[in-house]
Motif scaffolding. Structure first.
Motif, PDB file in Angstrom:
ATOM      1  N   ARG A   1     -23.483  61.179  11.605  1.00 24.70           N
ATOM      2  CA  ARG A   1     -22.096  61.213  11.100  1.00 24.70           C
ATOM      3  C   ARG A   1     -21.688  62.618  10.663  1.00 24.70           C
ATOM      4  NH1 ARG A   1     -21.383  58.483   6.534  1.00 24.70           N
ATOM      5  NH2 ARG A   1     -23.509  57.886   6.058  1.00 24.70           N
ATOM      6  N   LYS A   2     -22.607  63.584  10.834  1.00 22.15           N
ATOM      7  CA  LYS A   2     -22.303  64.960  10.406  1.00 22.15           C
ATOM      8  C   LYS A   2     -21.857  65.811  11.597  1.00 22.15           C
ATOM      9  CE  LYS A   2     -26.220  65.506   8.138  1.00 22.15           C
ATOM     10  NZ  LYS A   2     -27.232  66.107   7.249  1.00 22.15           N
TER      11      LYS A   2
ATOM     12  N   TYR B   1      -9.581  49.508   8.567  1.00 20.00           N
ATOM     13  CA  TYR B   1     -10.892  49.517   7.925  1.00 20.00           C
ATOM     14  C   TYR B   1     -11.167  48.236   7.135  1.00 20.00           C
ATOM     15  CZ  TYR B   1     -11.298  54.432   9.032  1.00 20.00           C
ATOM     16  OH  TYR B   1     -11.390  55.617   9.695  1.00 20.00           O
TER      17      TYR B   1
ATOM     18  N   ASP C   1      -8.420  73.586   8.387  1.00 13.84           N
ATOM     19  CA  ASP C   1      -9.103  72.382   7.913  1.00 13.84           C
ATOM     20  C   ASP C   1      -8.561  71.158   8.649  1.00 13.84           C
ATOM     21  OD1 ASP C   1     -10.675  70.723   6.340  1.00 13.84           O
ATOM     22  OD2 ASP C   1      -9.228  70.657   4.698  1.00 13.84           O
TER      23      ASP C   1
ATOM     24  N   PRO D   1      -6.507  55.822  11.303  1.00 14.89           N
ATOM     25  CA  PRO D   1      -6.835  57.220  11.039  1.00 14.89           C
ATOM     26  C   PRO D   1      -6.719  58.129  12.268  1.00 14.89           C
ATOM     27  CG  PRO D   1      -8.843  56.021  11.423  1.00 14.89           C
ATOM     28  CD  PRO D   1      -7.714  55.049  11.610  1.00 14.89           C
TER      29      PRO D   1
ATOM     30  N   ARG E   1     -17.693  53.019   2.875  1.00 15.43           N
ATOM     31  CA  ARG E   1     -17.078  54.125   2.153  1.00 15.43           C
ATOM     32  C   ARG E   1     -15.604  54.264   2.565  1.00 15.43           C
ATOM     33  NH1 ARG E   1     -18.221  58.750  -1.126  1.00 15.43           N
ATOM     34  NH2 ARG E   1     -20.283  57.848  -1.404  1.00 15.43           N
TER      35      ARG E   1
ATOM     36  N   PRO F   1     -17.089  59.137   7.168  1.00 12.88           N
ATOM     37  CA  PRO F   1     -17.575  58.158   6.191  1.00 12.88           C
ATOM     38  C   PRO F   1     -18.017  56.875   6.884  1.00 12.88           C
ATOM     39  CG  PRO F   1     -15.354  58.940   5.623  1.00 12.88           C
ATOM     40  CD  PRO F   1     -15.671  59.449   6.987  1.00 12.88           C
TER      41      PRO F   1
ATOM     42  N   THR G   1     -13.811  66.742   5.355  1.00 14.45           N
ATOM     43  CA  THR G   1     -14.458  68.044   5.181  1.00 14.45           C
ATOM     44  C   THR G   1     -15.432  67.997   4.014  1.00 14.45           C
ATOM     45  OG1 THR G   1     -12.204  68.821   5.496  1.00 14.45           O
ATOM     46  CG2 THR G   1     -13.887  70.504   5.099  1.00 14.45           C
TER      47      THR G   1
HETATM   48  C1  LIG Z   1     -12.505  57.436   7.959  1.00 17.68           C
HETATM   49  C2  LIG Z   1     -12.102  58.789   7.524  1.00 17.68           C
HETATM   50  C3  LIG Z   1     -10.745  59.115   7.864  1.00 17.68           C
HETATM   51  C4  LIG Z   1     -10.476  60.510   7.432  1.00 17.68           C
HETATM   52  C5  LIG Z   1      -9.100  60.887   7.875  1.00 17.68           C
HETATM   53  C6  LIG Z   1      -9.127  61.216   9.350  1.00 17.68           C
HETATM   54  C7  LIG Z   1      -7.720  61.422   9.814  1.00 17.68           C
HETATM   55  C8  LIG Z   1      -7.684  62.128  11.095  1.00 17.68           C
HETATM   56  C9  LIG Z   1      -7.882  63.590  10.929  1.00 17.68           C
HETATM   57  C10 LIG Z   1      -6.909  64.150   9.993  1.00 17.68           C
HETATM   58  C11 LIG Z   1      -7.307  65.526   9.689  1.00 17.68           C
HETATM   59  C12 LIG Z   1      -7.324  65.732   8.278  1.00 17.68           C
HETATM   60  C13 LIG Z   1      -8.287  66.797   7.987  1.00 17.68           C
HETATM   61  C14 LIG Z   1      -8.235  67.132   6.589  1.00 17.68           C
HETATM   62  C15 LIG Z   1      -9.622  67.087   6.076  1.00 17.68           C
HETATM   63  C16 LIG Z   1      -9.625  67.045   4.606  1.00 17.68           C
HETATM   64  O1  LIG Z   1      -8.973  67.791   3.966  1.00 17.68           O
HETATM   65  S1  LIG Z   1     -10.596  65.854   3.883  1.00 17.68           S
HETATM   66  C17 LIG Z   1     -10.337  66.174   2.129  1.00 17.68           C
HETATM   67  C18 LIG Z   1     -11.408  67.038   1.535  1.00 17.68           C
HETATM   68  N1  LIG Z   1     -12.695  66.402   1.614  1.00 17.68           N
HETATM   69  C19 LIG Z   1     -13.055  65.428   0.743  1.00 17.68           C
HETATM   70  O2  LIG Z   1     -12.339  65.047  -0.158  1.00 17.68           O
HETATM   71  C20 LIG Z   1     -14.410  64.826   0.994  1.00 17.68           C
HETATM   72  C21 LIG Z   1     -15.147  64.517  -0.321  1.00 17.68           C
HETATM   73  N2  LIG Z   1     -16.450  63.969   0.014  1.00 17.68           N
HETATM   74  C22 LIG Z   1     -16.648  62.629   0.104  1.00 17.68           C
HETATM   75  O3  LIG Z   1     -15.808  61.816  -0.265  1.00 17.68           O
HETATM   76  C23 LIG Z   1     -17.972  62.169   0.693  1.00 17.68           C
HETATM   77  O4  LIG Z   1     -18.874  63.242   0.698  1.00 17.68           O
HETATM   78  C24 LIG Z   1     -17.803  61.655   2.157  1.00 17.68           C
HETATM   79  C25 LIG Z   1     -17.227  62.742   3.084  1.00 17.68           C
HETATM   80  C26 LIG Z   1     -16.853  60.430   2.152  1.00 17.68           C
HETATM   81  C27 LIG Z   1     -19.139  61.259   2.746  1.00 17.68           C
HETATM   82  O5  LIG Z   1     -19.607  60.188   1.990  1.00 17.68           O
HETATM   83  P1  LIG Z   1     -20.570  59.074   2.656  1.00 17.68           P
HETATM   84  O6  LIG Z   1     -19.980  58.467   3.900  1.00 17.68           O
HETATM   85  O7  LIG Z   1     -20.958  58.166   1.574  1.00 17.68           O
HETATM   86  O8  LIG Z   1     -21.752  59.980   3.136  1.00 17.68           O
HETATM   87  P2  LIG Z   1     -23.267  59.814   2.784  1.00 17.68           P
HETATM   88  O9  LIG Z   1     -23.767  58.530   3.419  1.00 17.68           O
HETATM   89  O10 LIG Z   1     -23.513  59.980   1.317  1.00 17.68           O
HETATM   90  O11 LIG Z   1     -23.875  61.082   3.512  1.00 17.68           O
HETATM   91  C28 LIG Z   1     -24.002  61.206   4.917  1.00 17.68           C
HETATM   92  C29 LIG Z   1     -24.642  62.540   5.167  1.00 17.68           C
HETATM   93  O12 LIG Z   1     -23.701  63.605   4.855  1.00 17.68           O
HETATM   94  C30 LIG Z   1     -24.186  64.428   3.788  1.00 17.68           C
HETATM   95  N3  LIG Z   1     -23.095  64.643   2.847  1.00 17.68           N
HETATM   96  C31 LIG Z   1     -22.162  63.746   2.473  1.00 17.68           C
HETATM   97  N4  LIG Z   1     -21.303  64.295   1.617  1.00 17.68           N
HETATM   98  C32 LIG Z   1     -21.703  65.579   1.453  1.00 17.68           C
HETATM   99  C33 LIG Z   1     -21.195  66.665   0.676  1.00 17.68           C
HETATM  100  N5  LIG Z   1     -20.092  66.522  -0.039  1.00 17.68           N
HETATM  101  N6  LIG Z   1     -21.855  67.839   0.739  1.00 17.68           N
HETATM  102  C34 LIG Z   1     -22.981  67.985   1.509  1.00 17.68           C
HETATM  103  N7  LIG Z   1     -23.500  66.986   2.274  1.00 17.68           N
HETATM  104  C35 LIG Z   1     -22.871  65.802   2.231  1.00 17.68           C
HETATM  105  C36 LIG Z   1     -25.313  63.626   3.111  1.00 17.68           C
HETATM  106  O13 LIG Z   1     -26.279  64.465   2.550  1.00 17.68           O
HETATM  107  C37 LIG Z   1     -25.860  62.808   4.277  1.00 17.68           C
HETATM  108  O14 LIG Z   1     -26.742  63.615   5.007  1.00 17.68           O
HETATM  109  P3  LIG Z   1     -28.127  63.022   5.598  1.00 17.68           P
HETATM  110  O15 LIG Z   1     -28.834  62.455   4.426  1.00 17.68           O
HETATM  111  O16 LIG Z   1     -27.702  61.918   6.573  1.00 17.68           O
HETATM  112  O17 LIG Z   1     -28.815  64.176   6.238  1.00 17.68           O
END
Ligand SMILES: CCCCCCCCCCCCCCCC(=O)SCCNC(=O)CCNC(=O)[C@H](O)C(C)(C)COP(=O)(O)OP(=O)(O)OC[C@H]1O[C@@H](n2cnc3c(N)ncnc32)[C@H](O)[C@@H]1OP(=O)(O)O
Length: 212
Positions: free
Chosen positions: A167-168, A210, A122, A66, A199, A195, A138
């Motif tokens: 992680r935030k 991973y 983004d 990644p 995850r 993540p 994001t």
């Molecule tokens: C390994 C990854 C590689 C990624 C690649 C990297 C490549 C190198 C860079 C490339 C650059 C590309 C940049 C493009 C960026 C996009 O475009 S990404 C695409 C758009 N985003 C998405 O599709 C993300 C959708 N969301 C998700 O799948 C899940 O929310 C995530 C992000 C995987 C997090 O899930 P998780 O690890 O299970 O997190 P979880 O343990 O539930 O929560 C951790 C904390 O975050 C908070 N949280 C988690 N999700 C959310 C949410 N959606 N809203 C609010 N709070 C949240 C929780 O409340 C928790 O807070 P605390 O309780 O600790 O205070």
């Protein structure tokens, strides 16, 4: 094994030609009958892409995921017809990206589609997280369009991590004209989450780093 650098070069050359084609298509006033003929030629060209087709979640062989190269990224990928492509450089104050958008990226006439600015920010903001050792996704992106972004103008994009809490990650970003960096065209604030390993494994089954 095939020379990876040679393949990356070929992917980038094809991407450059496709981008040029997209721009030509977006600007053309070619007669209708020629357009109809050209559609057939493009279809025949597509049929020449033989060989294996990548599975949906398979990481391209030319990529480093990644933390590295993503050759077909719609923002930074030199192999993508859609990408400007954004060139990223690391500075002491975060990441800086450079690109110019084309008529193919237009929203209002003469100006970039707002989704393009959002996508580029983004991506750059995501890379700012990765540069801190936290490849992240994001969860929220607040984009403020202060002035329209002209197409064909060299742009400077900035992304800076402003906070890390477990992680935030919070990141700020902007788009400015390269020759007038005091004028903010677009400003953004984003929240990202790296993540956890379980995850990441389930989201990216094709990423060897991973898997066990
Ligand atoms: C390994 C990854 C590689 C990624 C690649 C990297 C490549 C190198 C860079 C490339 C650059 C590309 C940049 C493009 C960026 C996009 O475009 S990404 C695409 C758009 N985003 C998405 O599709 C993300 C959708 N969301 C998700 O799948 C899940 O929310 C995530 C992000 C995987 C997090 O899930 P998780 O690890 O299970 O997190 P979880 O343990 O539930 O929560 C951790 C904390 O975050 C908070 N949280 C988690 N999700 C959310 C949410 N959606 N809203 C609010 N709070 C949240 C929780 O409340 C928790 O807070 P605390 O309780 O600790 O205070």
């Amino acid at each position: 094994m095939e020379d990876l650098e040679l393949r990356r070069k070929a992917v980038a050359e094809l991407g450059r030609e496709l981008r040029s084609l997209m721009e030509t298509v977006a600007r053309t006033e070619t007669p209708t009958e020629d357009l109809q003929e050209l559609a057939g030629e493009v279809q025949r060209l597509e049929a020449r892409f033989t060989g294996r087709r990548r599975e949906r979640s398979e990481i391209p062989g030319v990529d480093v995921f990644p933390f590295g190269l993503r050759m077909y990224s719609p923002a930074t990928g030199h192999g993508s017809a859609f990408a400007p492509p954004l060139e990223i450089e690391e500075t002491e104050d975060g990441l800086v990206g450079r690109c110019a958008l084309g008529v193919a990226h237009e929203g209002p006439p003469g100006y970039a589609h707002g989704g393009m600015s959002a996508m580029l920010l983004d991506e750059l903001m995501g890379w700012a997280c990765a540069a801190k050792g936290l490849p992240a996704m994001t969860i929220a992106l607040d984009v403020r369009y202060q002035r329209p972004v002209p197409v064909e103008m060299p742009l400077l994009l900035r992304a800076r991590v402003t906070g890390i809490e477990g992680r935030k990650i919070t990141v700020s970003g902007s788009v400015v004209p390269e020759d007038d960096p005091q004028t903010i065209l677009v400003a953004a604030e984003g929240r990202f989450v790296a993540p956890d390993l379980d995850r990441a494994r389930s989201l990216f089954p094709g990423a060897k780093g991973y898997q066990n």
